[in-house]
Enzyme design. Structure first.
Site, short mmCIF file in Angstrom:
data_model
loop_
_atom_site.label_atom_id
_atom_site.label_comp_id
_atom_site.label_asym_id
_atom_site.label_seq_id
_atom_site.Cartn_x
_atom_site.Cartn_y
_atom_site.Cartn_z
N ARG A 114 0.75 -1.21 -0.01
CA ARG A 114 -0.02 -0.15 0.09
C ARG A 114 0.98 1.12 -0.10
O ARG A 114 2.17 1.19 0.35
CB ARG A 114 -0.93 0.01 1.27
CG ARG A 114 -0.18 0.35 2.46
CD ARG A 114 -1.42 0.15 3.80
NE ARG A 114 -0.72 0.60 4.95
CZ ARG A 114 -1.20 0.88 6.07
NH1 ARG A 114 -2.61 0.85 6.17
NH2 ARG A 114 -0.54 1.03 7.15
N GLU A 153 -3.27 7.97 6.61
CA GLU A 153 -1.90 7.77 7.11
C GLU A 153 -0.72 8.12 6.11
O GLU A 153 -0.11 7.39 5.61
CB GLU A 153 -1.55 6.49 7.39
CG GLU A 153 -2.39 6.07 8.90
CD GLU A 153 -2.06 4.72 9.32
OE1 GLU A 153 -2.41 4.51 10.66
OE2 GLU A 153 -1.49 4.02 8.63
N GLU A 305 -8.20 5.78 14.76
CA GLU A 305 -7.99 4.29 14.75
C GLU A 305 -7.35 3.84 16.04
O GLU A 305 -6.54 4.72 16.63
CB GLU A 305 -6.79 3.93 13.56
CG GLU A 305 -7.57 3.86 12.41
CD GLU A 305 -6.47 3.25 11.41
OE1 GLU A 305 -5.47 2.59 11.82
OE2 GLU A 305 -6.51 3.78 10.04
N LYS A 354 -4.61 -9.80 8.43
CA LYS A 354 -5.78 -10.65 9.08
C LYS A 354 -5.74 -11.20 10.61
O LYS A 354 -6.54 -11.64 11.14
CB LYS A 354 -5.79 -12.11 8.10
CG LYS A 354 -4.47 -12.65 8.27
CD LYS A 354 -4.61 -13.95 7.10
CE LYS A 354 -3.23 -14.68 6.97
NZ LYS A 354 -2.39 -13.91 6.14
N PHE A 355 -4.31 -10.69 11.01
CA PHE A 355 -4.25 -11.04 12.44
C PHE A 355 -4.29 -9.87 13.08
O PHE A 355 -4.02 -9.87 14.32
CB PHE A 355 -2.88 -11.83 12.70
CG PHE A 355 -2.83 -13.25 12.03
CD1 PHE A 355 -3.79 -14.05 12.73
CD2 PHE A 355 -2.04 -13.56 10.83
CE1 PHE A 355 -3.78 -15.49 12.22
CE2 PHE A 355 -2.00 -14.88 10.61
CZ PHE A 355 -2.87 -16.08 11.22
#
Length: 657
Positions: A114, A153, A305, A354-355
């Protein structure tokens, strides 16, 4: 921070990043059901959706987002709609490799993760503007829209040729001429003099140490280049929706973004905060970043966040014990947040994160994390009418500045152990542990409203900032300044005498003979305490030695100096000593703790008419509280001591009748 709009007054925004494009549409209605059950009233959509919206250059697929916006509106859930420009699709890098950033070795940073964009690239900016234009045109009038969230960010760096051209334009505007640049950068050293603008490049990989002035200006430039990207997208959405506030989420204490400057360009200041659950001072870190963001916002702010549980990017990613998520969330509200949000709503099943936990984890609706989220949602519903829009008052300002931080990171400095952020955190910790409410300020801000100003460490100070500090003290304020402050000017040029003469006169210091940095296991004995990290060989003029070094090379030299209302601390006292020193000085100027006599680990914060009591300790406590109060979270009168379980929170409202 501006009011989000009339429909959100009296409500703390609660929710998080929602990435439904990761899931089949039949999951969306289930998400809405669970959001409503948890009290979620706000979601951020579209942060990483560029490839979904624009699957190929110029194409637009808005149908799925239309359905989501309508679904949120029907559910009464507001949308913080993001411009998805943080992560360009693979087609952009493949078709337009000039948009990809290059590192300081000239290597391309490829797609596949990203934020693979060069902020100086005209092609990237054109595609980003076109997409933002279409997004704003399509959803600017949608009733679910509450706020615009620009990018995400901002954290890219680039050293490519396009960046070099942009850097040179920026330098021309800053310095005016090559001769002025040579003077600012001290290029007489090591035969670095430039004769033409085209000779100047970003500070790429070099044979040895780079020019500190060049590196400092490049850091300034990088922050400004990213800010240009933000303001370009901001101006587009404001043209379509002039009454809708705009934000972009800061990363806490990230070196690449001058948040003071950025905050001036935002309607709403927001931040991402991720304390480590294993850090025994995680609550202090959370408090410090809340204080800093509130100060940048000059009022209420958005916690954009945080993690509901473990993250996935530390070496070992620890979950939050029961109650800790609630404690830190309500601590942010106590310190001025009008929104409590998470990354992300539903934990991903695939991809790099995913974790990383979500509000709804892999454990599902019955999981502990979601049950705690429901409790936090209920807490915020009760708090909303009392806190939104209210302020946190502080009699103390902690000074923090990005230019000084950037200059402080140079190569070839006296000690690589000197970590600017850790020094700031140590001084804020001393105030936090004493329950002394603090704000943050830039050294050139108006300071007369504070009774006490503390400067943990500001290596670089411009003339205006120094005059501001001197004027503050002469105007009746009290200043406590840490070591190695006021050493260099705006161009990282060392001041005469090793400290600016105006500051030496203010502190009653005649000569700074030497700086004596300390090794990792080394400390210095002082009168009544031990110093760490740093020490200095000072000769006084009019100042008084409040404490002196004892033994070693500096025996008899002053460690803590006072000249009237100006104090100078030439080492980093151990935590208890620094806490005692600042508490004593604060008491002397009439700044007292929010509550006296609290046990260690219990924090007290006043916001508006509410008193927040937060237990960061490992054990339950009972707190006697004078007066007649009502506990807002339980909607009960306070009868006797306030009981706080481990990670417990109570919010008291005084009853006057």
């Amino acid at each position: 921070m501006s009011a989000l709009n009339d429909s959100t007054r009296g409500r703390v925004l609660f929710g998080g990043d929602y990435n439904p494009e990761q899931w089949p549409e039949e999951v969306w209605s289930e998400d809405v059901r669970l959001m409503r059950a948890a009290g979620v009233n706000s979601v951020t959509l579209g942060v990483f959706s560029w490839a979904r919206i624009e699957p190929r250059p110029g194409a637009r697929d808005f149908g799925w987002l239309d359905r989501l916006m309508d679904l949120m509106e029907q559910a009464g859930i507001g949308v913080l709609l993001a411009t998805p420009t943080a992560s360009p699709p693979p087609w952009m890098g493949a078709r337009h490799p000039e948009t990809l950033p290059r590192d300081e070795d000239g290597r391309t940073v490829w797609w596949g993760s990203r934020q693979q964009f060069c902020a100086s690239s005209p092609v990237y900016r054109e595609f980003a503007a076109a997409l933002t234009e279409d997004l704003a045109r399509r959803y600017g009038g949608h009733p679910a829209l509450r706020m615009w969230h620009i990018n995400n960010e901002y954290c890219t760096h680039c050293w490519c040729d396009e960046t070099a051209r942009h850097f040179r334009r920026w330098l021309r505007a800053r310095h005016g001429s090559v001769d002025a640049l040579n003077e600012a950068w001290g290029t007489a050293f090591w035969s670095q003099r430039y004769d033409d603008w085209e000779e100047i490049i970003p500070p790429r990989r070099a044979q040895y140490m780079k020019n500190p002035g060049q590196v400092l200006d490049f850091r300034r430039f990088t922050s400004d280049a990213l800010l240009e990207c933000f303001t370009a997208e901001r101006d587009i959405v404001l043209r379509h929706t002039p009454g809708t506030p705009v934000t972009s989420n800061f990363m806490p204490l990230w070196t690449g973004q001058d948040a003071w400057r950025w905050a001036e360009e935002e309607d709403v200041v927001s931040v991402d905060i991720y304390p480590d659950p294993k850090d025994p001072l995680g609550g202090q870190y959370n408090a410090m970043l809340g204080d800093m963001t509130r100060s940048q916002a000059r009022g209420p702010w958005v916690l954009m966040e945080q993690a509901a549980g473990p993250v996935n990017w530390r070496g070992v990613n620890h979950p939050k014990p029961p109650g800790l998520n609630r404690l830190w969330s309500l601590q942010s509200v106590a310190r001025g947040a009008d929104a409590v949000c998470y990354f992300q709503w539903r934990q991903s099943r695939q991809g790099a994160e995913k974790f990383h936990s979500g509000m709804l984890t892999h454990a599902g609706e019955q999981g502990r994390t979601f049950q705690e989220i429901k409790r936090i949602g209920a807490d915020l519903t009760r708090l909303g009418p009392y806190v939104t829009g209210t302020r946190v008052e502080s009699g103390i300002a902690v000074l923090h500045d990005w230019d000084s931080w950037w200059a402080d990171q140079q190569e070839g400095r006296p000690s690589a152990r000197l970590d600017y952020t850790e020094v700031v955190r140590a001084w804020h910790r001393a105030l936090w542990e004493s329950n002394l409410s603090a704000a943050f300020a830039r050294p050139d801000h108006e300071l007369s409203g504070y009774r006490l100003v503390v400067v943990p460490h500001l290596y670089l100070l411009g003339d205006a900032a120094i005059d501001n500090l001197v004027g503050y003290v002469h105007g009746g304020g009290t200043l406590v300044c840490g070591f190695l402050t006021g050493i260099a000017d705006e161009d990282d040029r060392v001041r005469p005498g090793g400290m600016d003469p105006r500051l030496r006169e203010l502190f009653g210091i005649g000569t700074v003979h030497e700086w004596w940095p300390l090794d990792a296991e080394e400390s210095v004995e002082c009168d009544g305490f031990r110093g760490t990290l740093w020490s200095e060989e000072l000769e006084l003029s009019t100042g008084e030695a409040v404490a002196s070094y004892r033994g070693g090379e500096l025996a008899g030299f002053p460690a803590v100096v006072r000249a009237g209302r100006a104090w100078y601390v030439s080492t980093l006292p151990e935590p208890e000593a620094l806490r005692g020193l600042l508490a004593r000085i604060a008491d002397g100027v009439g700044v007292t703790p929010t509550l006296e006599g609290l046990p260690a680990g219990v924090e007290a914060v006043r916001r508006g008419e509410l008193l927040f009591l937060l237990n960061h300790g490992a054990k339950a406590v009972a707190l006697p509280v004078a007066g007649n109060h009502h506990e807002v979270l339980t909607d009960r009168p306070v009868d006797g001591p306030v009981e706080l379980e481990r990670h417990g929170v109570a919010v008291l409202r005084e009853v006057t009748s």
